[in-house]
Write a protein that holds these residues in place. Structure first.
Motif, PDB file in Angstrom:
ATOM      1  N   THR A 131       0.781  -1.276  -0.015  1.00  0.00           N
ATOM      2  CA  THR A 131       0.048   0.026  -0.180  1.00  0.00           C
ATOM      3  C   THR A 131       0.772   1.232   0.024  1.00  0.00           C
ATOM      4  OG1 THR A 131      -1.781  -1.202   1.104  1.00  0.00           O
ATOM      5  CG2 THR A 131      -1.818   1.297   1.143  1.00  0.00           C
ATOM      6  N   LEU A 132       0.571   2.190  -0.859  1.00  0.00           N
ATOM      7  CA  LEU A 132       1.257   3.314  -1.027  1.00  0.00           C
ATOM      8  C   LEU A 132       0.552   4.561  -0.195  1.00  0.00           C
ATOM      9  CD1 LEU A 132       2.358   3.142  -4.877  1.00  0.00           C
ATOM     10  CD2 LEU A 132       3.530   2.422  -2.974  1.00  0.00           C
TER      11      LEU A 132
ATOM     12  N   ASP B   8      -0.123  -1.677 -11.408  1.00  0.00           N
ATOM     13  CA  ASP B   8      -1.201  -0.734 -11.658  1.00  0.00           C
ATOM     14  C   ASP B   8      -1.121  -0.118 -10.261  1.00  0.00           C
ATOM     15  OD1 ASP B   8      -2.691   1.166 -12.293  1.00  0.00           O
ATOM     16  OD2 ASP B   8      -4.164  -0.119 -12.840  1.00  0.00           O
ATOM     17  N   VAL B   9      -1.669   0.976  -9.894  1.00  0.00           N
ATOM     18  CA  VAL B   9      -2.011   1.591  -8.575  1.00  0.00           C
ATOM     19  C   VAL B   9      -3.276   1.936  -8.602  1.00  0.00           C
ATOM     20  CG1 VAL B   9      -1.282   3.335  -6.583  1.00  0.00           C
ATOM     21  CG2 VAL B   9       0.440   2.130  -8.228  1.00  0.00           C
ATOM     22  N   ILE B  10      -4.115   1.225  -7.742  1.00  0.00           N
ATOM     23  CA  ILE B  10      -5.504   2.018  -7.326  1.00  0.00           C
ATOM     24  C   ILE B  10      -5.614   2.609  -6.049  1.00  0.00           C
ATOM     25  CG2 ILE B  10      -7.984   0.811  -7.084  1.00  0.00           C
ATOM     26  CD1 ILE B  10      -6.420  -0.178  -9.490  1.00  0.00           C
ATOM     27  N   SER B  11      -6.166   3.965  -6.463  1.00  0.00           N
ATOM     28  CA  SER B  11      -6.294   5.002  -5.358  1.00  0.00           C
ATOM     29  C   SER B  11      -7.707   4.749  -4.718  1.00  0.00           C
ATOM     30  CB  SER B  11      -6.257   6.510  -6.073  1.00  0.00           C
ATOM     31  OG  SER B  11      -6.402   7.387  -4.936  1.00  0.00           O
ATOM     32  N   VAL B  12      -7.467   4.467  -3.281  1.00  0.00           N
ATOM     33  CA  VAL B  12      -8.620   4.408  -2.163  1.00  0.00           C
ATOM     34  C   VAL B  12      -8.886   5.659  -1.432  1.00  0.00           C
ATOM     35  CG1 VAL B  12      -9.818   2.862  -0.722  1.00  0.00           C
ATOM     36  CG2 VAL B  12      -8.313   1.841  -2.525  1.00  0.00           C
TER      37      VAL B  12
ATOM     38  N   GLN C 146      -4.547   0.959   6.847  1.00  0.00           N
ATOM     39  CA  GLN C 146      -3.757  -0.315   6.831  1.00  0.00           C
ATOM     40  C   GLN C 146      -4.310  -1.415   6.217  1.00  0.00           C
ATOM     41  OE1 GLN C 146      -4.176   1.832   9.435  1.00  0.00           O
ATOM     42  NE2 GLN C 146      -2.290   2.706   9.787  1.00  0.00           N
ATOM     43  N   ARG C 147      -5.724  -1.223   6.206  1.00  0.00           N
ATOM     44  CA  ARG C 147      -6.452  -2.394   5.515  1.00  0.00           C
ATOM     45  C   ARG C 147      -7.084  -2.322   4.302  1.00  0.00           C
ATOM     46  NH1 ARG C 147      -9.956  -4.582  10.419  1.00  0.00           N
ATOM     47  NH2 ARG C 147     -10.394  -6.252   8.999  1.00  0.00           N
ATOM     48  N   VAL C 148      -6.845  -1.140   3.676  1.00  0.00           N
ATOM     49  CA  VAL C 148      -7.395  -0.792   2.404  1.00  0.00           C
ATOM     50  C   VAL C 148      -7.133  -1.949   1.324  1.00  0.00           C
ATOM     51  CG1 VAL C 148      -7.600   1.937   2.723  1.00  0.00           C
ATOM     52  CG2 VAL C 148      -5.564   0.679   1.620  1.00  0.00           C
ATOM     53  N   GLY C 149      -5.851  -2.253   1.327  1.00  0.00           N
ATOM     54  CA  GLY C 149      -5.580  -3.646   0.546  1.00  0.00           C
ATOM     55  C   GLY C 149      -6.662  -4.791   0.553  1.00  0.00           C
ATOM     56  N   GLN C 150      -6.717  -4.929   1.821  1.00  0.00           N
ATOM     57  CA  GLN C 150      -7.643  -6.290   1.958  1.00  0.00           C
ATOM     58  C   GLN C 150      -9.051  -5.917   1.645  1.00  0.00           C
ATOM     59  OE1 GLN C 150      -6.557  -9.295   2.991  1.00  0.00           O
ATOM     60  NE2 GLN C 150      -8.633  -9.947   2.300  1.00  0.00           N
ATOM     61  N   ILE C 151      -9.505  -4.696   2.107  1.00  0.00           N
ATOM     62  CA  ILE C 151     -10.969  -4.195   1.785  1.00  0.00           C
ATOM     63  C   ILE C 151     -11.084  -4.224   0.196  1.00  0.00           C
ATOM     64  CG2 ILE C 151     -12.553  -2.263   1.704  1.00  0.00           C
ATOM     65  CD1 ILE C 151     -11.061  -1.421   4.304  1.00  0.00           C
TER      66      ILE C 151
ATOM     67  N   ASN D 260     -14.754  -5.409   9.647  1.00  0.00           N
ATOM     68  CA  ASN D 260     -14.519  -5.528   8.256  1.00  0.00           C
ATOM     69  C   ASN D 260     -13.441  -4.358   7.824  1.00  0.00           C
ATOM     70  OD1 ASN D 260     -16.175  -7.376   7.453  1.00  0.00           O
ATOM     71  ND2 ASN D 260     -18.075  -6.354   8.287  1.00  0.00           N
ATOM     72  N   GLY D 261     -13.070  -3.714   8.760  1.00  0.00           N
ATOM     73  CA  GLY D 261     -11.990  -2.634   8.383  1.00  0.00           C
ATOM     74  C   GLY D 261     -12.370  -1.195   8.056  1.00  0.00           C
ATOM     75  N   ILE D 262     -13.751  -0.982   8.672  1.00  0.00           N
ATOM     76  CA  ILE D 262     -14.128   0.414   8.736  1.00  0.00           C
ATOM     77  C   ILE D 262     -14.322   1.057   9.999  1.00  0.00           C
ATOM     78  CG2 ILE D 262     -16.345   1.728   7.734  1.00  0.00           C
ATOM     79  CD1 ILE D 262     -14.745   0.258   5.386  1.00  0.00           C
TER      80      ILE D 262
END
Length: 270
Positions: free
Chosen positions: A51-52, A65-69, A103-108, A163-165
């Motif tokens: 995660t960046l 590729d990089v997905i912006s969340v 820290q959990r956006v990748g899993q989300i 759930n990471g929220i």
């Protein structure tokens, strides 16, 4: 010019420098992640787990590729329908301020993509409202509103966190029943309050009556004691009468005018 005379034109030197720089940076590309976001790195379409953070990031561009969340706080508001413990239908308006845990956006993203509100927040809030509301009767939701709201907030917060929220705040704006049922609850609460008021009034009146009885009893006992004392010592009563007469006497002896016009001095005796 000296270089050109020696067979090294300037343009060739520039070309060599560019080739060297290109070779150095050939394996890297620059990815910029906006402020308030995190970049989920994928390679050939699969999440790598990296995660960046916001700002400029250097990556190998091959297959990457990089997905912006977005991880900024968002507002979720919805009217939820549920049933109380006594099977009364109720509508609850709830507002939740939330953001995905950075820290959990990748899993989300792996599990739910970018539409995590529809897949995590909405069902999480709906389920939590139904669970919490079922713990209370319709009357309790009105009379114990603060307690019910606090429980709903805790359940929603725990459900989303799993759930990471992150729930920054949860506000229960309103409970809505049918008009007839709402009036019935209000009438019952008013009747109970009136009964409590009447009970308090009766207690006050009873206490006042008891105080009056105690005062009267004390006064009666005092009179009885005085009467007994006078009965036991009659001379005391006579002495009291004499003292009262003295207090009223003006110091002038009474006189009576006789038939011959002479004044006679009245004397009193026993």
């Amino acid at each position: 010019m000296n270089m050109e005379r020696r067979g090294f034109p300037v343009w060739s030197i520039v070309a060599i420098v560019l080739i060297i720089l290109g070779a150095i940076t050939a394996g890297l590309s620059i990815e910029t992640v906006p402020e308030g976001s995190r970049g989920v790195v994928t390679k050939w379409g699969k999440v790598t787990g990296r995660t960046l953070g916001p700002g400029m990031n250097f990556l190998n561009p091959i297959g990457v590729d990089v997905i912006s969340v977005n991880v900024r706080t968002r507002k979720f508001e919805q009217i939820e329908e549920a049933a109380t413990k006594d099977q009364q239908d109720v509508q609850a308006t709830v507002v939740v301020a939330y953001h995905p845990e950075p820290q959990r956006v990748g899993q989300i993203y792996t599990d739910h993509g970018l539409d995590y509100e529809a897949k995590l927040v909405t069902p999480g809030v709906t389920e939590s409202i139904k669970v919490a509301t079922a713990h209370y009767s319709a009357e309790q939701l009105v009379t114990q509103r603060a307690q019910a709201s606090d429980e709903i907030s805790k359940i929603i917060t725990a459900k989303l966190a799993a759930n990471g929220i992150i729930a920054d705040s949860v506000n229960l704006i309103n409970y809505q029943f049918s008009a007839d049922y709402t009036k019935a609850i209000e009438d019952k609460v008013a009747a109970e309050q009136l009964a409590k008021t009447e009970e308090m009034r009766v207690r006050i009146v009873t206490a006042q009556a008891e105080q009056a009885v105690v005062a009267a009893k004390g006064e009666a006992e005092a009179i009885a004691l005085m009467a007994k004392a006078l009965a036991d010592a009659p001379d005391v009563l006579k002495l009291k009468q004499i003292e009262m007469m003295r207090e009223k006497w003006d110091g002038i002896m009474p006189r009576v005018v006789g038939a011959d016009g002479m004044s006679l001095l009245m004397t009193t005796g026993e």
